[in-house]
Design an enzyme around this catalytic site. Structure first.
Site, mmCIF file in Angstrom:
data_model
loop_
_atom_site.group_PDB
_atom_site.id
_atom_site.type_symbol
_atom_site.label_atom_id
_atom_site.label_comp_id
_atom_site.label_asym_id
_atom_site.label_seq_id
_atom_site.Cartn_x
_atom_site.Cartn_y
_atom_site.Cartn_z
ATOM 1 N N ASP A 124 19.258 -25.028 0.642
ATOM 2 C CA ASP A 124 19.291 -23.839 -0.224
ATOM 3 C C ASP A 124 19.874 -24.187 -1.601
ATOM 4 O O ASP A 124 19.935 -23.337 -2.487
ATOM 5 C CB ASP A 124 20.024 -22.662 0.439
ATOM 6 C CG ASP A 124 21.486 -22.946 0.696
ATOM 7 O OD1 ASP A 124 21.938 -24.081 0.445
ATOM 8 O OD2 ASP A 124 22.189 -22.033 1.175
ATOM 9 N N SER A 125 20.254 -25.454 -1.786
ATOM 10 C CA SER A 125 20.594 -25.937 -3.134
ATOM 11 C C SER A 125 19.402 -25.736 -4.072
ATOM 12 O O SER A 125 19.562 -25.791 -5.289
ATOM 13 C CB SER A 125 20.999 -27.415 -3.093
ATOM 14 O OG SER A 125 20.031 -28.179 -2.411
ATOM 15 N N ASP B 101 17.110 -25.266 5.603
ATOM 16 C CA ASP B 101 18.396 -24.571 5.537
ATOM 17 C C ASP B 101 18.242 -23.091 5.871
ATOM 18 O O ASP B 101 17.306 -22.440 5.409
ATOM 19 C CB ASP B 101 18.917 -24.668 4.092
ATOM 20 C CG ASP B 101 20.343 -25.155 4.023
ATOM 21 O OD1 ASP B 101 21.006 -25.231 5.083
ATOM 22 O OD2 ASP B 101 20.799 -25.475 2.914
ATOM 23 N N LYS C 142 19.362 -26.105 9.526
ATOM 24 C CA LYS C 142 20.782 -26.362 9.235
ATOM 25 C C LYS C 142 21.446 -25.016 8.958
ATOM 26 O O LYS C 142 20.881 -24.166 8.274
ATOM 27 C CB LYS C 142 20.945 -27.284 8.028
ATOM 28 C CG LYS C 142 22.408 -27.536 7.679
ATOM 29 C CD LYS C 142 22.578 -28.564 6.586
ATOM 30 C CE LYS C 142 22.325 -28.040 5.201
ATOM 31 N NZ LYS C 142 23.171 -26.873 4.814
ATOM 32 N N GLU D 35 25.186 -23.094 7.945
ATOM 33 C CA GLU D 35 26.586 -23.175 7.506
ATOM 34 C C GLU D 35 27.456 -22.282 8.385
ATOM 35 O O GLU D 35 27.075 -21.156 8.700
ATOM 36 C CB GLU D 35 26.714 -22.708 6.049
ATOM 37 C CG GLU D 35 26.031 -23.627 5.064
ATOM 38 C CD GLU D 35 26.278 -23.239 3.605
ATOM 39 O OE1 GLU D 35 27.197 -22.445 3.325
ATOM 40 O OE2 GLU D 35 25.537 -23.754 2.752
ATOM 41 N N GLU E 229 30.976 -31.218 4.375
ATOM 42 C CA GLU E 229 30.880 -31.172 2.904
ATOM 43 C C GLU E 229 32.238 -30.898 2.265
ATOM 44 O O GLU E 229 32.992 -30.010 2.702
ATOM 45 C CB GLU E 229 29.888 -30.069 2.474
ATOM 46 C CG GLU E 229 29.820 -29.939 0.949
ATOM 47 C CD GLU E 229 28.599 -29.210 0.425
ATOM 48 O OE1 GLU E 229 27.747 -28.778 1.217
ATOM 49 O OE2 GLU E 229 28.492 -29.101 -0.820
HETATM 50 O O1 KIV Z 1 21.568 -27.085 0.313
HETATM 51 C C1 KIV Z 1 21.831 -28.297 0.337
HETATM 52 O O2 KIV Z 1 21.251 -29.101 -0.402
HETATM 53 C C2 KIV Z 1 22.864 -28.744 1.263
HETATM 54 C C3 KIV Z 1 23.254 -30.179 1.254
HETATM 55 C C4 KIV Z 1 23.751 -30.656 -0.015
HETATM 56 C C5 KIV Z 1 24.105 -30.541 2.402
HETATM 57 O O3 KIV Z 1 23.339 -27.972 2.021
#
Ligand code: KIV
Length: 277
Positions: free
Chosen positions: A52-53, A91, A121, A123, A190
Site C-alpha cells: 500500500d506504499s 497488501d 500481507k 499490518e 518494520e
Molecule cells: O507497503 C509497503 O510497501 C510495505 C513494505 C515496505 C513492507 O508495507
C-alpha cells in the site's frame, strides 16, 4: 538475460523452508507489469509485494491511508501480468483488516481471486491475530507485519522507529508471537532496532523480513522505487539506493525535449517513408 527461460515459481512452502536452509528472502515492491517484469527477469527477487506504499509512491499521498482494496487489486493484476517466478503478495489496505473478521476474509479472497495475488500481507499484532487465523483457515497464506506499521501513523504520531522503550519492545515481541501462532508463514518487521529484530528472528520459526530493522532478519524488503533511486526526495537512514535512476530519467527527458526543439528527433532512422517504385 533471456525472458523466455522456464522458471521455477517461488511458492509459500519454498519461502517457509528458506529460514531452515539459511537462505535469505529477497523482497521488493512493484506496482505495475513493466517494473514487475524487470525485477522478475533477474530471478533474484523471491517476493514481489504490491504494497500500500503505492499510495505514496504512485498516487502521491503523504500516507498509505487513502489506498483502497480496489487500488490494490488493480495494481496486483498488473504485477501478476509481468511476473513468472516471484511469489506475489498483496497488501491489505487501511481498515481492510479491522472492520470485521468476515469482511477481512472477503477482502483477502478478492486480493487472491480478482488481484491474482498468492498471499496477503496484513499490518497488526495481537489485535488482529483472530483475523489472521480466519484468513489462514480459508487457505489464504498470510504475511504478518509488526513494528512501525505505516497504517498506524496517526496513532504513533509519525513514521518513527518503534520498540526503543521496554513497553514497546515487549509489545512488539508479543505481537510477533501472536501472528506466528495465528498461522502467518512470514513476518515483516518494520522500523525497529536491529537488536530487537534479531531477538524476534531467533524466537520465531517463521522467517522475518526486515525494512529499517537491521541485518538480523531472515530477509529484507525495500520499496522498488526507493532502491532504484527513482524517488530521490526520500532518504531515510535505513535506505540504500542501488542506482540513481532519477538522474538518468531527468537527463533522458531533457535530451528528448532538446532534440524535439532542435529538430534532430525524429531523424530518418525513426521515420517511415513510402518507397518510390
Ligand atoms: O507497503 C509497503 O510497501 C510495505 C513494505 C515496505 C513492507 O508495507
Amino acid at each position: 538475460m533471456s525472458t523466455e527461460q522456464t522458471v521455477k515459481k517461488i511458492t509459500v512452502p519454498i519461502l517457509s523452508a528458506a529460514k531452515k536452509k539459511g537462505k535469505k528472502i529477497v523482497m521488493a515492491t512493484a506496482y505495475d507489469a513493466t517494473f514487475a517484469a524487470l525485477f522478475d527477469q533477474t530471478q533474484k527477487i523471491d517476493v514481489l509485494l504490491v504494497g500500500d506504499s503505492l499510495g505514496m509512491v504512485i498516487q502521491g499521498h503523504t500516507t498509505t491511508i487513502p489506498v483502497t482494496v480496489e487500488d490494490i487489486i488493480y495494481h496486483t493484476r498488473a504485477v501478476s501480468r509481468g511476473t513468472k517466478r516471484a511469489h506475489i503478495c498483496a497488501d491489505m489496505p487501511f481498515m481492510g483488516n479491522k472492520v470485521s473478521i468476515e469482511k477481512t476474509v472477503e477482502f483477502a479472497a478478492r486480493l487472491i481471486q480478482d488481484g491474482r495475488a498468492e498471499s496477503v500481507k496484513i499490518e497488526g499484532g495481537k489485535n488482529i491475530a483472530k483475523t489472521v487465523r480466519a484468513i489462514v483457515d480459508a487457505d489464504i497464506p498470510v504475511i504478518g507485519h509488526v513494528g512501525m506499521t505505516p497504517q498506524s501513523v496517526h496513532a504513533f504520531g509519525g513514521f518513527k522507529t518503534r520498540g526503543k522503550t521496554k513497553t514497546e519492545r515487549d509489545r512488539i515481541i508479543e505481537d510477533a508471537k501472536a501472528i506466528e501462532e495465528a498461522g502467518a508463514f512470514a513476518l515483516v518487521l518494520e522500523g525497529i532496532p536491529g537488536a530487537l529484530s534479531g531477538e524476534i528472528t531467533e524466537l520465531l520459526n517463521i522467517p522475518t523480513i526486515g525494512i529499517g530493522a537491521g541485518p538480523h532478519c531472515d530477509g529484507q524488503v525495500l520499496v522498488g522505487y526507493d532502491l532504484l533511486g527513482i524517488n530521490d526526495r526520500f532518504k531515510p537512514k535505513f535506505l540504500k539506493r542501488f542506482a540513481t535512476l532519477a538522474d538518468d530519467i531527468r537527463d533522458a527527458i531533457i535530451n528528448y525535449a532538446d532534440e524535439v526543439n532542435d529538430g534532430s528527433f525524429p531523424s530518418e532512422e525513426h521515420t517511415t517513408e513510402i518507397k518510390k517504385r
